[in-house]
Design a protein around this motif. Structure first.
Motif, mmCIF file in Angstrom:
data_model
loop_
_atom_site.group_PDB
_atom_site.id
_atom_site.type_symbol
_atom_site.label_atom_id
_atom_site.label_comp_id
_atom_site.label_asym_id
_atom_site.label_seq_id
_atom_site.Cartn_x
_atom_site.Cartn_y
_atom_site.Cartn_z
ATOM 1 N N ALA A 1 0.833 -1.205 0.000
ATOM 2 C CA ALA A 1 0.000 0.000 0.000
ATOM 3 C C ALA A 1 0.866 1.253 0.000
ATOM 4 O O ALA A 1 1.978 1.261 0.523
ATOM 5 N N ILE A 2 0.323 2.311 -0.577
ATOM 6 C CA ILE A 2 0.990 3.613 -0.566
ATOM 7 C C ILE A 2 0.786 4.236 0.816
ATOM 8 O O ILE A 2 -0.333 4.269 1.327
ATOM 9 N N SER A 3 1.851 4.739 1.397
ATOM 10 C CA SER A 3 1.755 5.369 2.714
ATOM 11 C C SER A 3 0.905 6.636 2.625
ATOM 12 O O SER A 3 1.158 7.493 1.774
ATOM 13 N N PRO A 4 -0.079 6.791 3.494
ATOM 14 C CA PRO A 4 -0.915 7.999 3.439
ATOM 15 C C PRO A 4 -0.196 9.244 3.938
ATOM 16 O O PRO A 4 -0.702 10.352 3.771
ATOM 17 N N TRP A 5 0.977 9.103 4.529
ATOM 18 C CA TRP A 5 1.681 10.241 5.115
ATOM 19 C C TRP A 5 2.636 10.910 4.146
ATOM 20 O O TRP A 5 3.269 11.900 4.503
ATOM 21 N N GLY A 6 2.747 10.423 2.937
ATOM 22 C CA GLY A 6 3.636 11.022 1.946
ATOM 23 C C GLY A 6 2.879 11.877 0.953
ATOM 24 O O GLY A 6 2.253 12.889 1.301
ATOM 25 N N LEU A 7 2.925 11.441 -0.292
ATOM 26 C CA LEU A 7 2.292 12.172 -1.385
ATOM 27 C C LEU A 7 0.776 12.348 -1.210
ATOM 28 O O LEU A 7 0.255 13.434 -1.510
ATOM 29 N N PRO A 8 0.033 11.336 -0.733
ATOM 30 C CA PRO A 8 -1.403 11.563 -0.533
ATOM 31 C C PRO A 8 -1.711 12.701 0.454
ATOM 32 O O PRO A 8 -2.644 13.469 0.233
ATOM 33 N N LEU A 9 -0.930 12.824 1.508
ATOM 34 C CA LEU A 9 -1.142 13.908 2.468
ATOM 35 C C LEU A 9 -0.851 15.257 1.817
ATOM 36 O O LEU A 9 -1.625 16.217 1.982
ATOM 37 N N LEU A 10 0.237 15.331 1.053
ATOM 38 C CA LEU A 10 0.579 16.578 0.359
ATOM 39 C C LEU A 10 -0.542 16.958 -0.613
ATOM 40 O O LEU A 10 -0.952 18.127 -0.664
ATOM 41 N N ASN A 11 -1.052 15.993 -1.374
ATOM 42 C CA ASN A 11 -2.129 16.287 -2.309
ATOM 43 C C ASN A 11 -3.405 16.717 -1.591
ATOM 44 O O ASN A 11 -4.148 17.559 -2.088
ATOM 45 N N THR A 12 -3.666 16.153 -0.425
ATOM 46 C CA THR A 12 -4.831 16.564 0.365
ATOM 47 C C THR A 12 -4.680 18.013 0.818
ATOM 48 O O THR A 12 -5.637 18.800 0.742
ATOM 49 N N ILE A 13 -3.497 18.385 1.266
ATOM 50 C CA ILE A 13 -3.244 19.765 1.691
ATOM 51 C C ILE A 13 -3.409 20.724 0.511
ATOM 52 O O ILE A 13 -4.023 21.794 0.643
ATOM 53 N N ILE A 14 -2.901 20.332 -0.663
ATOM 54 C CA ILE A 14 -3.040 21.160 -1.865
ATOM 55 C C ILE A 14 -4.512 21.311 -2.235
ATOM 56 O O ILE A 14 -4.981 22.408 -2.557
ATOM 57 N N LEU A 15 -5.264 20.211 -2.162
ATOM 58 C CA LEU A 15 -6.684 20.251 -2.501
ATOM 59 C C LEU A 15 -7.463 21.152 -1.551
ATOM 60 O O LEU A 15 -8.294 21.961 -1.987
ATOM 61 N N LEU A 16 -7.203 21.054 -0.251
ATOM 62 C CA LEU A 16 -7.881 21.914 0.721
ATOM 63 C C LEU A 16 -7.480 23.376 0.547
ATOM 64 O O LEU A 16 -8.313 24.285 0.695
ATOM 65 N N SER A 17 -6.220 23.606 0.209
ATOM 66 C CA SER A 17 -5.754 24.976 -0.031
ATOM 67 C C SER A 17 -6.438 25.578 -1.257
ATOM 68 O O SER A 17 -6.770 26.765 -1.269
#
Length: 156
Positions: free
Chosen positions: A50-66
């Motif tokens: 599985a892809i770690s949720p603390w890497g790229l997915p977290l960054l993309n979530t922050i970008i999306l919320l921003s």
């Protein structure tokens, strides 16, 4: 009557989007909460990294919320009659969207599994793929809005 029709059309579109994404979440949660014997009885399935949720997915979530914050800023600036701030907010939102799409593409290329890797890969790529497509369509829409704002097509 036209405004009511447009409003109802938008409401129905949003409801259909909710149902569409609900189906993907349902597939994911059903598969993860009671994994079948065919995939090893575990989640993620045996052999899937599985892809770690603390890497790229977290960054993309922050970008999306921003991007949500910047588009809200742009909307409030349009309502307030501040064209320059509205354009800046839309441009920032478009930049966030392009970065999000690029990072999602990078994630796809470097994913340690494929769409054909059991229900895990299928649900991951279908849900995130349709979300990425949704972001691309929204980016085009926002670009058109920014261009129209530049041409003074909007009023308070």
């Amino acid at each position: 009557a036209v405004q009511q029709g447009l409003r109802m059309g938008m409401i129905l579109f949003i409801v259909s989007e909710i149902m569409f994404y609900f189906a993907f979440f349902w597939a994911f949660f059903t598969s993860s909460l009671s994994p079948v014997f065919k995939i090893g009885g575990v989640w993620p399935p045996a052999g899937i990294e599985a892809i770690s949720p603390w890497g790229l997915p977290l960054l993309n979530t922050i970008i999306l919320l921003s991007s949500g914050a910047s588009v809200t800023w742009a909307h409030n600036a349009i309502v307030g009659g501040f064209k320059k701030d509205a354009l800046l907010g839309l441009v920032i939102t478009i930049i966030f969207a392009v970065i999000f799409t690029g990072l999602q593409g990078f994630e796809y290329v470097n994913a340690p599994f494929a769409m054909s890797d059991s229900v895990y890969g299928s649900v991951f790529f279908m849900a995130t793929g349709f979300h990425g497509f949704h972001v691309i369509i929204g980016t085009i829409f926002l670009f058109v809005c920014a261009f129209r704002l530049y041409l003074n097509h909007f009023s308070r």
